[in-house]
Design a protein around this motif. Structure first.
Motif, PDB file in Angstrom:
ATOM      1  N   LEU B 130      37.231  24.435  31.317  1.00 24.75           N
ATOM      2  CA  LEU B 130      36.198  23.533  31.856  1.00 24.75           C
ATOM      3  C   LEU B 130      34.923  23.638  31.026  1.00 24.75           C
ATOM      4  O   LEU B 130      34.279  22.633  30.711  1.00 24.75           O
ATOM      5  CB  LEU B 130      35.898  23.866  33.320  1.00 24.75           C
ATOM      6  CG  LEU B 130      37.031  23.680  34.338  1.00 24.75           C
ATOM      7  CD1 LEU B 130      36.522  24.015  35.742  1.00 24.75           C
ATOM      8  CD2 LEU B 130      37.586  22.260  34.306  1.00 24.75           C
ATOM      9  N   LEU B 131      34.568  24.878  30.656  1.00 26.66           N
ATOM     10  CA  LEU B 131      33.345  25.064  29.865  1.00 26.66           C
ATOM     11  C   LEU B 131      33.478  24.405  28.491  1.00 26.66           C
ATOM     12  O   LEU B 131      32.508  23.877  27.950  1.00 26.66           O
ATOM     13  CB  LEU B 131      33.040  26.560  29.708  1.00 26.66           C
ATOM     14  CG  LEU B 131      32.245  27.184  30.862  1.00 26.66           C
ATOM     15  CD1 LEU B 131      32.314  28.709  30.822  1.00 26.66           C
ATOM     16  CD2 LEU B 131      30.789  26.715  30.814  1.00 26.66           C
ATOM     17  N   ALA B 134      33.003  20.642  29.026  1.00 26.70           N
ATOM     18  CA  ALA B 134      31.860  20.250  29.870  1.00 26.70           C
ATOM     19  C   ALA B 134      30.878  19.304  29.183  1.00 26.70           C
ATOM     20  O   ALA B 134      30.494  18.272  29.738  1.00 26.70           O
ATOM     21  CB  ALA B 134      31.116  21.489  30.358  1.00 26.70           C
ATOM     22  N   SER B 135      30.477  19.643  27.954  1.00 26.92           N
ATOM     23  CA  SER B 135      29.390  18.868  27.349  1.00 26.92           C
ATOM     24  C   SER B 135      29.839  17.474  26.932  1.00 26.92           C
ATOM     25  O   SER B 135      29.017  16.654  26.529  1.00 26.92           O
ATOM     26  CB  SER B 135      28.800  19.628  26.157  1.00 26.92           C
ATOM     27  OG  SER B 135      29.781  19.770  25.148  1.00 26.92           O
ATOM     28  N   GLN B 137      31.188  15.370  29.044  1.00 26.16           N
ATOM     29  CA  GLN B 137      31.208  14.507  30.237  1.00 26.16           C
ATOM     30  C   GLN B 137      29.994  13.580  30.239  1.00 26.16           C
ATOM     31  O   GLN B 137      28.972  13.860  29.616  1.00 26.16           O
ATOM     32  CB  GLN B 137      31.219  15.364  31.510  1.00 26.16           C
ATOM     33  CG  GLN B 137      32.292  16.445  31.512  1.00 26.16           C
ATOM     34  CD  GLN B 137      33.681  15.895  31.177  1.00 26.16           C
ATOM     35  OE1 GLN B 137      34.132  14.919  31.758  1.00 26.16           O
ATOM     36  NE2 GLN B 137      34.356  16.541  30.232  1.00 26.16           N
ATOM     37  N   PHE B 142      27.036  15.288  35.259  1.00 28.29           N
ATOM     38  CA  PHE B 142      25.936  16.262  35.258  1.00 28.29           C
ATOM     39  C   PHE B 142      25.031  16.058  36.470  1.00 28.29           C
ATOM     40  O   PHE B 142      24.703  17.009  37.191  1.00 28.29           O
ATOM     41  CB  PHE B 142      25.139  16.145  33.957  1.00 28.29           C
ATOM     42  CG  PHE B 142      23.944  17.048  33.903  1.00 28.29           C
ATOM     43  CD1 PHE B 142      24.093  18.430  33.943  1.00 28.29           C
ATOM     44  CD2 PHE B 142      22.660  16.522  33.819  1.00 28.29           C
ATOM     45  CE1 PHE B 142      22.987  19.268  33.903  1.00 28.29           C
ATOM     46  CE2 PHE B 142      21.554  17.353  33.778  1.00 28.29           C
ATOM     47  CZ  PHE B 142      21.709  18.729  33.825  1.00 28.29           C
TER      48      PHE B 142
END
Lengths: 393, 421
Positions: B130-131, B134-135, B137, B142
Motif C-alpha cells: 500500500l505504501l 500510495a503516492s 493515488q 488523500f
C-alpha cells in the motif's frame, strides 16, 4: 497584567530525544544533538522512534495499559507528565474541575488482519463478503476503543481523572491550533480556569505513514534537516513519534495555589489561508498579528518539511530576519501534536530565559536573554497557526 | 425592550436556521412529518452484503448522490445539505461570515481504496505494498484520510471565517459542536456561528466494530421495531446516518437584521466520566452533573423544563442510567415529565445525533408537538417514565433539555428555550 491572563504551568513532552521538559532542555541547549532516526523499518521512509518508556510511571494499572495501543498510551502518559509538573496530578478537586481539549487523529489498526484481508482479496471476487468474514472473526473486540479519536481523552479521564469537560478536535496540525486557541479564549473570557491541552502521534505504524504518503508527502532517502529537504526525493516530511501536553491556567488560579509558570501565553492566531501565490503574505500577516511589536523573539518552528508549506514559511521567517529553531529536524513531524510541541518548546526556552542552540548548521545563534518566543505550525497540507509566549513576570 | 443578555450578562444565543437529513428524508418538513407520525427510517442494509453479520439493519441514508461513495463523501454531502437548508432559512445571503464547528466521524482509508491500491502492484505484501502505491493515488483518496478535509470544503462552500473546528466527542459530538458555537458567540468573537453534526460512516467495518462490542440490536426481523428505547426487550442501538445544522446568532444581531428567531440556546453543560471506556459510572454522577451544569448555565430551574429529548439509545445500559440520572435531578416530577427518544425512529446517528436531536427539540417547541417514542409495547418496569409512547402529543413546550451521553465518557446536555430566558 490581568487576573485572566493565561499562563503555562505544566509541560509534558515525549519525543525520540527523551521524556520530560528538562530532558528536552538538556538535549536541545548544548549544541545540536544527533537526531534518533530509524531508516530501515519502513524504508525508503525514515522516522524518529519513541524512546524507551516505563508506562507504569504514569499509567499505574496494567489493565488500563492493556486497553490502549501505543498512540493512546503515549498521550495518556504525556498528559500525566504535564499534570505532574503543574502539581495537579492526583489532586481530585483540581483535575475534577479541569477542562480538556485534545487534538487527535485515529488510533492503530490491526496491521496483521489488514494484511491477511488484502492477501486473500487477490483470490476472491466477493471482497465485501471476505471483509465480513475476516473482520467478524479476527478483530479483537476492544481494539475499536483503541482506535476511536475521542478515546485518548477518554483514557485521560479514566487514568488521570480529568473530568471537568472533554473535547477532542480533529484535523491534523490545525486541530492542535484550535485546541490551544479555544483553551486560551475560554480562560481569558472566564469560561475556564485550567485546561489540559495536548496530543500524541505514533509514527511506528504503516497506516500512519500511509496517511502522509497518499498525498506524496513523505521524504525519501537519507535524513536531512527540515530546512534542507527542498529538491530532495519525496515530499519532505520525516514523521516522528511524540507527544506534548500543556496545562494552561488562569494567572490568578495559578498564583492562588502558589505555582510558578513557565511562561505566559499572549496570543494565538489560527488560520486557513489559501495555498496560492498569496500564501507567503498571508503567513507574514499572521506573524505580524501574533508577534505584534515584540522584539528579539526566538521562533520555534513546527515546519514539517513539506516542500511548498516549508518554503513559504522559510521565506517569511527570512523576511523578518528571525532566529529560528526548526524542531522537526530532530524529532520529526508529530502531526496532531505538532503545535503543542511548538508551544511547549517556546515556553520551555522562555522559562529558562535562554534560547536553544541551533538545531542545524543553517540556523543562526541567538544572542542575549530570551523574553519571548513565537511558536509556528504551518500545516503540511492546510491550516496554520502561531502563538506568542513571553516571560510570566 | 428586548433584553439581549442572559442571567450572567452574556449575549443571548438565538437559533435562526435549522437543517436536517436523516433516514426519514431530506429537510425539516419531511423529517418532522415522519417523526410526528411515528414512522421509522430503520431498514434492511443494502449498501454492503450482510452475510455473516449479526446485525443486518440500519438507518443509513441511501438516497443522496454520494450514498455509495464512501464515508467521507457522504458525510460531506449530509453536512452540506443540512447547512444549506439552515442558512437558507436564516435569510443570510452571501458568505456566512462566522466560524464553523463540525461534528463528524473520524476518517480512515476505505476498504474500496485499500483493495484498489493493493491490486495496482504485485510486489511486496500488506502495508508495504500500500505504501508503495500510495503516492500514485488521486487527490480524492488523500482527502478521504484527512480529518479536517470535510470542514475545509464546507468552509469554502459557505464562506465561514477562520480555521474550522472538526470535533469528536463520540455520541455527544453534535451537541459539542453547538456548545462551541454558543461559547464563541458568548465571548463576543462573532455574531453568528454555524454548527453542524454529520455522520455518513455506516460502513461494514463500523457496523462490525460496534457489533463486536455488543452495542447493536440484533432484532433484524422487523427492522422498524428494533430500536425500542426504555422497553424491557431493548437489546442495543441501531446504527444510523444523518445530519443537522443550526445557524446560531446573537439575539441582538438576529433581531437587528429582522431574522425570525426559532428558539434560544439557553444553556450547555458537560462532564466527563472517568469510570470505564464503554460503561458509565454506576452512580450516574457524570450524567447528573452534565444535566445540572446545563440547567445552571441556562439560568432555568429544573421546574421550567417541559420536555426532555432523551439520549435514549435503546441499549440496556444507557436507558437505565439515563432514567436513574434524570430521576436524581428531577425527583418525583420525572414520572410525569414527558421524555421521548427520536432514536426509536431514526436510530443512533452517532456524531450527528446531538445536533439532529437539538434540531428536533427546537421544532418540538415551535410546533407544540412532542414526537413519540415508538416501539414502546413492552415497558421496562424498572424505568418509570412518560415516554410519550407510540403517538405524538400536543403540548405547550417552552423549554427542552436534550441529552447526549458518549462512548468514552463524554456527556453533553443542552437546554433550549422557545423565548429568550
Amino acid at each position: 497584567m490581568s487576573a485572566h491572563d493565561v499562563v503555562i504551568t505544566g509541560i509534558g513532552l515525549v519525543s525520540s530525544l527523551g521524556e520530560g521538559a528538562e530532558a528536552h532542555w538538556t538535549a536541545l541547549s548544548a549544541g545540536p544533538p544527533a537526531p534518533v532516526v530509524d531508516s530501515e523499518r519502513f524504508a525508503p521512509f525514515s522516522f524518529h522512534p519513541l524512546p524507551e518508556i516505563d508506562w507504569s510511571r504514569q499509567i499505574a494499572k496494567r489493565g488500563d495499559q492493556r486497553q490502549m495501543e501505543t498512540w493512546q498510551r503515549l498521550g495518556t502518559y504525556t498528559a500525566g507528565l504535564a499534570l505532574d509538573e503543574a502539581g495537579m496530578k492526583g489532586d481530585e478537586a483540581l483535575v475534577g474541575s479541569m477542562d480538556m481539549v485534545i487534538a487527535a487523529g485515529g488510533g492503530e489498526r490491526d496491521a496483521a488482519v489488514d494484511a491477511a484481508i488484502l492477501a486473500a482479496s487477490q483470490t476472491r471476487a466477493d471482497r465485501e463478503v471476505l471483509l465480513n468474514e475476516k473482520l467478524t472473526t479476527e478483530l479483537r473486540p476492544t481494539l475499536f476503543l483503541a482506535q476511536l479519536s475521542n478515546l485518548l481523552a477518554g483514557n485521560i479521564s479514566i487514568v488521570h481523572k480529568v473530568t471537568g469537560s472533554s473535547r477532542t478536535f480533529m484535523g491534523e496540525e490545525g486541530a492542535a491550533v484550535s485546541a490551544v486557541d479555544t483553551a486560551f479564549a475560554r480562560i481569558r473570557s472566564g469560561q475556564a480556569t485550567h485546561v489540559l491541552v495536548g496530543g500524541a502521534f505514533q509514527s511506528e505504524h504503516p497506516d500512519m505513514l500511509l496517511g502522509y504518503e497518499l498525498g506524496g508527502y513523505l521524504h525519501r532517502g537519507p535524513h536531512a534537516p527540515v530546512w534542507q529537504r527542498q529538491g530532495m526525493p519525496g515530499g519532505g516530511i520525516v514523521s516522528g513519534s511524540g507527544s506534548a501536553f500543556l496545562v494552561l491556567e488562569q494567572r490568578e488560579h495559578a498564583e492562588k495555589r502558589g505555582r510558578k509558570a513557565y511562561a505566559e501565553l499572549l496570543a494565538v492566531t489560527p488560520g486557513r489561508s489559501k495555498r496560492d501565490a498569496g500564501y507567503e503574505d498571508a503567513l507574514a500577516s499572521i506573524y505580524a498579528r501574533t508577534a505584534k511589536d515584540a522584539e528579539n523573539l526566538l521562533v520555534v518552528s513546527g515546519a514539517s518539511g513539506a516542500h511548498a508549506a516549508t518554503a513559504a514559511e522559510q521565506a517569511v521567517l527570512a523576511r523578518r530576519g528571525a532566529v529560528v529553531r526548526g524542531y522537526s529536524s530532530l524529532i520529526g513531524h508529530v502531526k496532531e501534536a505538532q503545535f503543542f510541541v511548538a508551544v511547549a518548546l517556546a515556553a520551555l526556552a522562555v522559562g529558562k530565559g535562554k534560547a536553544f542552540s541551533p538545531f542545524d548548521g543553517s540556523e543562526k545563534p541567538f544572542s542575549g536573554p530570551l523574553t519571548g518566543a513565537l511558536a509556528t505550525t504551518v500545516g503540511y497540507h492546510y491550516f496554520e497557526g502561531m502563538a506568542l509566549v513571553a516571560a510570566a513576570e | 425592550m428586548t433584553k439581549y443578555t442572559d442571567h450572567l450578562g452574556r449575549p443571548v444565543v438565538a437559533v435562526t436556521g435549522i437543517g436536517v437529513v436523516t433516514s426519514l428524508g431530506v429537510g425539516k418538513q419531511e423529517n418532522w412529518a415522519a417523526l410526528t407520525s411515528g414512522r421509522s427510517g430503520i431498514h434492511p442494509i443494502t449498501r454492503f452484503p450482510v452475510d455473516l453479520l449479526n446485525t443486518r439493519i440500519a438507518g443509513t441514508v441511501d438516497f443522496l448522490g454520494s450514498s455509495n461513495q464512501g464515508a467521507t463523501a457522504l458525510t460531506y454531502e449530509l453536512a452540506e445539505t443540512a447547512a444549506a437548508e439552515a442558512i437558507g432559512q436564516s435569510g443570510l445571503a452571501g458568505a456566512f461570515d462566522g466560524p464553523l464547528f463540525l461534528a463528524s466521524p473520524p476518517v480512515e482509508l476505505s476498504w474500496h481504496s485499500r483493495f484498489a491500491m493493493y491490486g495496482q502492484s504485485d510486489e511486496q505484501e500488506g502495508y508495504a505494498r500500500l505504501l508503495a502505491t500510495a503516492s500514485k493515488q488521486n487527490g480524492d483518496v488523500f482527502d478521504s484520510v484527512m480529518f479536517g478535509a470535510v470542514a475545509d470544503r464546507l468552509a469554502d462552500r459557505f464562506g465561514a471565517t477562520g480555521l474550522p473546528i472538526t470535533l469528536s466527542t463520540a455520541c455527544a459530538s453534535g451537541a459539542t459542536a453547538i456548545q462551541l458555537g454558543v461559547e464563541a458567540i458568548r465571548r463576543g468573537e462573532s455574531d453568528r456561528a454555524l454548527s453542524i453534526g454529520a455522520d455518513g460512516s455506516a460502513t461494514a467495518e463500523a457496523l462490525i466494530r460496534f457489533s463486536l462490542l455488543s452495542a447493536l440490536s440484533t432484532q433484524n426481523d422487523v427492522p422498524e421495531k428494533a430500536s425500542k428505547p426504555f422497553s424491557k426487550d431493548r437489546d442495543g442501538f441501531v446504527l444510523a446516518e444523518g445530519s443537522a445544522a443550526l445557524v446560531l446568532e446573537s439575539l441582538e444581531s438576529a433581531l437587528a437584521r429582522g431574522a425570525k428567531v426559532l428558539g434560544v440556546l439557553a444553556g450547555c453543560g458537560e462532564r466527563a466520566d472517568d469510570f470505564h471506556r464503554t460503561r458509565s459510572k454506576p452512580d450516574g454522577s457524570p450524567a447528573i452533573a452534565a444535566v445540572r451544569a446545563a440547567l445552571a448555565d441556562s439560568g432555568l430551574g429544573e421546574d421550567r423544563i417541559d420536555y426532555i429529548n432523551a439520549h435514549g439509545t435503546s441499549t440496556p445500559e444507557n436507558d437505565k442510567m439515563e432514567h436513574m440520572s434524570l430521576s436524581t435531578v428531577f425527583g418525583e416530577r420525572m414520572r410525569r415529565l414527558p421524555i421521548s427518544s427520536n432514536k426509536s425512529m431514526i436510530g443512533h446517528t452517532l456524531s450527528a445525533a446531538g445536533a439532529i436531536e437539538a434540531a428536533f427539540s427546537l421544532m418540538t417547541m415551535l410546533e407544540g408537538v412532542i414526537p413519540p417514542t415508538i416501539n414502546y409495547d413492552n415497558p421496562d418496569p424498572a424505568i418509570e417514565l412518560d415516554v410519550v409512547p407510540n403517538a405524538k402529543r400536543q403540548a405547550d413546550v417552552s423549554a427542552v433539555l436534550s441529552n447526549s451521553f458518549g462512548f468514552g465518557g463524554q456527556n453533553t446536555c443542552l437546554v433550549m428555550a422557545r423565548e429568550p430566558v
